[in-house]
Write a protein that holds these residues in place. Sequence first.
Motif, PDB file in Angstrom:
ATOM      1  N   MET A  20       0.833  -1.199   0.000  1.00  0.00           N
ATOM      2  CA  MET A  20       0.000   0.000   0.000  1.00  0.00           C
ATOM      3  C   MET A  20       0.878   1.264   0.000  1.00  0.00           C
ATOM      4  SD  MET A  20      -2.772   1.374   2.817  1.00  0.00           S
ATOM      5  CE  MET A  20      -1.590   1.524   4.128  1.00  0.00           C
ATOM      6  N   ILE A  21       0.613   2.152  -0.950  1.00  0.00           N
ATOM      7  CA  ILE A  21       1.349   3.425  -0.996  1.00  0.00           C
ATOM      8  C   ILE A  21       0.502   4.470  -0.268  1.00  0.00           C
ATOM      9  CG2 ILE A  21       2.363   5.202  -2.495  1.00  0.00           C
ATOM     10  CD1 ILE A  21       3.602   2.605  -3.259  1.00  0.00           C
ATOM     11  N   ARG A  22       1.119   5.173   0.640  1.00  0.00           N
ATOM     12  CA  ARG A  22       0.384   6.196   1.396  1.00  0.00           C
ATOM     13  C   ARG A  22       1.323   7.331   1.796  1.00  0.00           C
ATOM     14  NH1 ARG A  22       2.127   5.767   6.499  1.00  0.00           N
ATOM     15  NH2 ARG A  22       2.635   3.748   7.380  1.00  0.00           N
TER      16      ARG A  22
ATOM     17  N   VAL B  75       5.289   6.597   1.499  1.00  0.00           N
ATOM     18  CA  VAL B  75       5.912   5.319   1.861  1.00  0.00           C
ATOM     19  C   VAL B  75       5.083   4.177   1.259  1.00  0.00           C
ATOM     20  CG1 VAL B  75       7.011   6.101   4.008  1.00  0.00           C
ATOM     21  CG2 VAL B  75       4.653   5.211   4.072  1.00  0.00           C
ATOM     22  N   ALA B  76       5.753   3.034   1.094  1.00  0.00           N
ATOM     23  CA  ALA B  76       5.057   1.795   0.742  1.00  0.00           C
ATOM     24  C   ALA B  76       5.087   0.926   1.992  1.00  0.00           C
ATOM     25  CB  ALA B  76       5.770   1.101  -0.412  1.00  0.00           C
TER      26      ALA B  76
ATOM     27  N   GLY C   4       9.282   0.776   1.252  1.00  0.00           N
ATOM     28  CA  GLY C   4       9.699   1.706   0.210  1.00  0.00           C
ATOM     29  C   GLY C   4       9.371   3.126   0.614  1.00  0.00           C
ATOM     30  N   LEU C   5      10.074   4.076  -0.014  1.00  0.00           N
ATOM     31  CA  LEU C   5       9.856   5.486   0.330  1.00  0.00           C
ATOM     32  C   LEU C   5      10.275   6.371  -0.833  1.00  0.00           C
ATOM     33  CD1 LEU C   5      12.914   6.884   1.107  1.00  0.00           C
ATOM     34  CD2 LEU C   5      12.700   5.054   2.792  1.00  0.00           C
ATOM     35  N   ILE C   6       9.628   7.519  -0.921  1.00  0.00           N
ATOM     36  CA  ILE C   6      10.064   8.563  -1.872  1.00  0.00           C
ATOM     37  C   ILE C   6       9.811   9.925  -1.237  1.00  0.00           C
ATOM     38  CG2 ILE C   6       7.839   8.617  -3.124  1.00  0.00           C
ATOM     39  CD1 ILE C   6       9.509   9.187  -5.694  1.00  0.00           C
TER      40      ILE C   6
END
Length: 193
Positions: free
Chosen positions: A1-3, A45-46, A54-56
Motif C-alpha cells: 500500500m502506498i500512502r 511510503v510503501a 519503500g519510500l520517496i
Amino acid sequence: MIREYEPRDEQGWVRCRTLAFLETAYFDNVLPQKEHYESLAIELVAEKDGLIVGLIDVEYEIEEGAVCSRGKGLGGMIWHIAVHPDYSRHGIGRQLLAAAEERAAALGLNRLEAWTRDDEWVRQWYRKQDFQLVDAYYHVYFGGDELSGRVKSDVPNLRLVSACAHYTGTEIEQFQAKHQRIHECVCFEKYLE
Ligand SMILES: CC(C)(COP(=O)(O)OP(=O)(O)OC[C@H]1O[C@@H](n2cnc3c(N)ncnc32)[C@H](O)[C@@H]1OP(=O)(O)O)[C@@H](O)C(=O)NCCC(=O)NCCS
C-alpha cells in the motif's frame, strides 16, 4: 500500500533507506533520522505487513529555481527513493514514483530531478521510468597522504584527515591513478505530461 508518510513511520523509513542504500555507491550515506525540507515536499511510503518497504521524498518548488539545479518552471527534486532489498524488483519503486508524479502534476510541477551515483542498475531503473541523463560531475574522496598539496586547513592545530570534494572539470584521470574512491554523480530529469 502506498500512502503519505506519517511521523510514526520514521524508524521504518530510516531502516528501509539504510538497507536499500547499503547496496549502492551511497553505502556510507547513513541518516539516523528522516530528512525534512526547507520547501514543501511529497513524502510517501510503501507499507507491507506493517513494514515500511519503500519510500520517496520529493521536495518541490513554489518559487522557480528554489530547489532544482536546472530547468524552467516549477520542479521537484527526488532527494530519496528507496525500496527495502527484500522487496526489490516487485514494482514498488515504480509505484512510488507514479504516485509521486500524480501528486506533482496536480501541484502544477512540470518536471522531476534526481541525482544518483555510479550504480548502473539504479541508472537503468531511472531510464526505464523515462528519465533522461542530463548532467554529471564527480565526487572525489581524499584520505591521508592523498590530501597533501591538494586540501589543507588554515586553522591552527587543525589537521584534515579526510575530505570529499566535488570535481566539475574534465580531467578526472589526474585523480584516478592515486585515489581509490571516485564516484560519478549524474542528474536524471523527467518532464511530466
Ligand atoms: C532503484 C530502486 C528504487 C528501484 O526499486 P524497485 O522496486 O526494486 O524497482 P522496480 O520493481 O520498480 O523496477 C525493477 C527494475 O529496477 C532495476 N533493478 C532494481 N533492483 C535491481 C537489482 N538489485 N539489480 C539489477 N537491477 C535492479 C531493474 O531494471 C528492474 O527490472 P527487472 O527486474 O525487470 O530487471 C531500488 O532498487 C533501490 O532502492 N535502490 C537503492 C537506492 C537508490 O539507489 N535510490 C536512487 C538514488 S536516490
